[in-house]
Write an enzyme that holds these catalytic residues in place. Structure first.
Site, short mmCIF file in Angstrom:
data_model
loop_
_atom_site.label_atom_id
_atom_site.label_comp_id
_atom_site.label_asym_id
_atom_site.label_seq_id
_atom_site.Cartn_x
_atom_site.Cartn_y
_atom_site.Cartn_z
N GLY A 46 83.11 -21.86 102.03
CA GLY A 46 83.65 -20.60 101.56
C GLY A 46 84.66 -19.95 102.48
CD GLU A 288 79.51 -19.14 114.96
OE1 GLU A 288 78.29 -19.32 114.97
OE2 GLU A 288 80.32 -20.02 115.31
#
Length: 339
Positions: A46, A288
Site C-alpha cells: 500500500g 518509519e
C-alpha cells in the site's frame, strides 16, 4: 484559557541491516512492443513501491513508465526480494532493479551500436525512443528496435541484479558490528494549542524535514511523511494500549482512540535530497523514520505552551490536567521558600 507553544525533536533511523544479511534480486527483459518486464518477489503493501520501481526501471532503460510490467511475485518463479518492511523496499529492491536494468541496457546499447555501426556510448534512450547522440537520422522507437534485434539478429535483451547490504559480522567477543548500512535523519517542529481548563491538546501544524537520499517520487515521499506524522499524533495524544500480567486490558478497537481527520494538523514536508553514496541509485527510505520525531516534538511543544513536562504517553487531557494541578501545587511552596 488556551496557550500555544512550539517544540522541536530530531531523530535518526537505520535501514538495510548488515549484522544479518539483507538482499534483493531482480530479473528484467526488454520485451516485444518496447515494454520492460521486471520479475522480483516484491510485495506491495500500500505504500506505492511498485510505482517507484516502474519509474526507476523506465529511467534506467529509456522505456515509458507505463510500458513497465511487474511480473508475478511468486518466489517459486521469480527472484526473492525478502520482506516488505523496515523502510527497505525502495532502498533494497530499487537498487536491485537499477542494477538489472543497467545490465540489460548495456546489452541493448551494444546491440544497437552494432546495428548502426557506432559506439555503444553514443546510444541514447528515453520515453520509448532510441537514437544515436548527434545523429538526425539514426532514430527509431523502442518497439521497432526490439523487433529488429529479435527478428533479424536473434537477440533477446535480459539483465539481472542483486543488491546486498555490506555485511559486517558480529564480533563473538564484544558483539560489535555495523548494524545498518545507511541512516536517515530528520527534524520536526510541532505547534500546539493547550486548553488549560480541559487539558485538551490540539496540534496546529508540523514542519517535517527529512534526509531521504535521492528522491524518486516526491508526492509519495510527502505522503509517507504525512502518514507518519498522523501516527505520531496518535502516539503522542490518544493511542493508549494497556496490559496486565501479560494480557491486554484495552477493551477493544471500538474504545481505542485514533486520530480522525479533525485531529490531523497541517503538515509541511521538507525533502533533503542528498544522494546516499553507498548505493547505485543514491536512495534511502522514509517509511518509519518520519514517525520518530513527532511525539517528542509535540511533548516539547506542550512544555513550551504551559510549562509542564509530560513523561507518559499518550498525553491525554486527564494527564495534562493532572500535570497542571501538580505545577500549581508546587509553585506556591517554592514562592514561599523564596520569600
Amino acid at each position: 484559557m488556551k496557550k500555544r507553544g512550539r517544540g522541536m525533536a530530531c531523530g535518526w533511523y537505520g535501514i538495510a541491516r548488515t549484522a544479518a544479511m539483507d538482499r534483493a534480486a531482480v530479473w528484467v527483459e526488454i520485451d516485444d512492443g518496447g515494454t520492460l518486464k521486471v520479475a522480483t518477489g516484491v510485495t506491495e503493501i500500500g505504500e506505492g513501491v511498485l510505482t517507484g520501481l516502474c519509474q526507476i526501471a523506465a529511467e534506467e532503460t529509456g522505456v515509458r513508465p507505463e510500458d513497465v510490467v511487474l511480473a508475478d511475485n511468486d518466489t517459486a518463479r521469480v527472484p526473492e526480494a525478502a520482506h516488505a518492511g523496515a523502510t527497505r523496499m525502495t532502498y533494497m529492491i530499487g537498487n536491485a532493479v537499477a542494477l538489472a536494468c543497467r545490465e540489460a541496457f548495456g546489452k541493448f546499447a551494444a546491440a544497437m551500436a552494432d546495428l548502426w555501426q557506432v559506439s555503444p556510448a553514443s546510444i541514447r534512450a528515453r520515453a520509448g525512443e532510441v537514437w544515436v547522440a548527434g545523429s538526425p537520422s539514426q532514430r527509431m522507437s523502442m518497439e521497432h528496435a526490439v523487433h529488429v534485434l529479435k527478428k533479424d539478429r536473434g537477440i533477446v535483451i535480459v539483465g539481472s541484479g542483486l543488491f546486498t547490504s555490506a555485511h559486517t559480522a558480529l564480533d563473538p567477543e564484544t558483539g560489535a558490528a555495523t548494524p545498518w548500512q545507511s541512516y536517515v535523519f530528520g527534524t520536526q517542529i510541532a505547534e500546539v494549542e493547550v486548553d488549560t481548563d480541559t487539558g485538551e491538546v490540539q496540534v496546529l501544524g508540523v514542519w517535517a524535514a527529512h534526509d531521504v537520499g535521492r528522491v524518486i517520487n516526491p508526492q509519495q515521499v510527502e505522503g509517507q511523511i504525512e502518514g507518519g506524522v498522523v501516527m505520531g499524533v496518535g502516539h503522542a495524544l490518544m493511542e493508549a494500549y494497556s496490559q496486565a500480567a501479560g494480557h491486554t486490558t484495552t477493551p477493544g478497537l471500538a474504545k481505542y482512540i485514533l486520530p480522525t481527520t479533525l485531529d490531523v494538523p497541517h503538515v509541511t514536508s521538507v525533502l533533503i535530497d542528498e544522494p546516499d553514496p553507498k548505493t547505485p541509485l543514491g536512495v534511502k527510505g522514509i517509511g518509519e523514520p518520519c514517525l520518530t520525531p513527532t511525539a517528542p516534538a509535540i511533548v516539547n511543544a506542550i512544555h513550551d505552551a504551559v510549562g509542564v513536562r509530560m513523561t507518559h504517553l499518550p498525553a491525554t487531557p486527564e494527564r495534562v490536567l493532572e500535570a497542571l494541578r501538580l505545577k500549581r501545587a508546587v509553585q506556591p511552596r517554592e514562592q514561599r521558600k523564596v520569600a
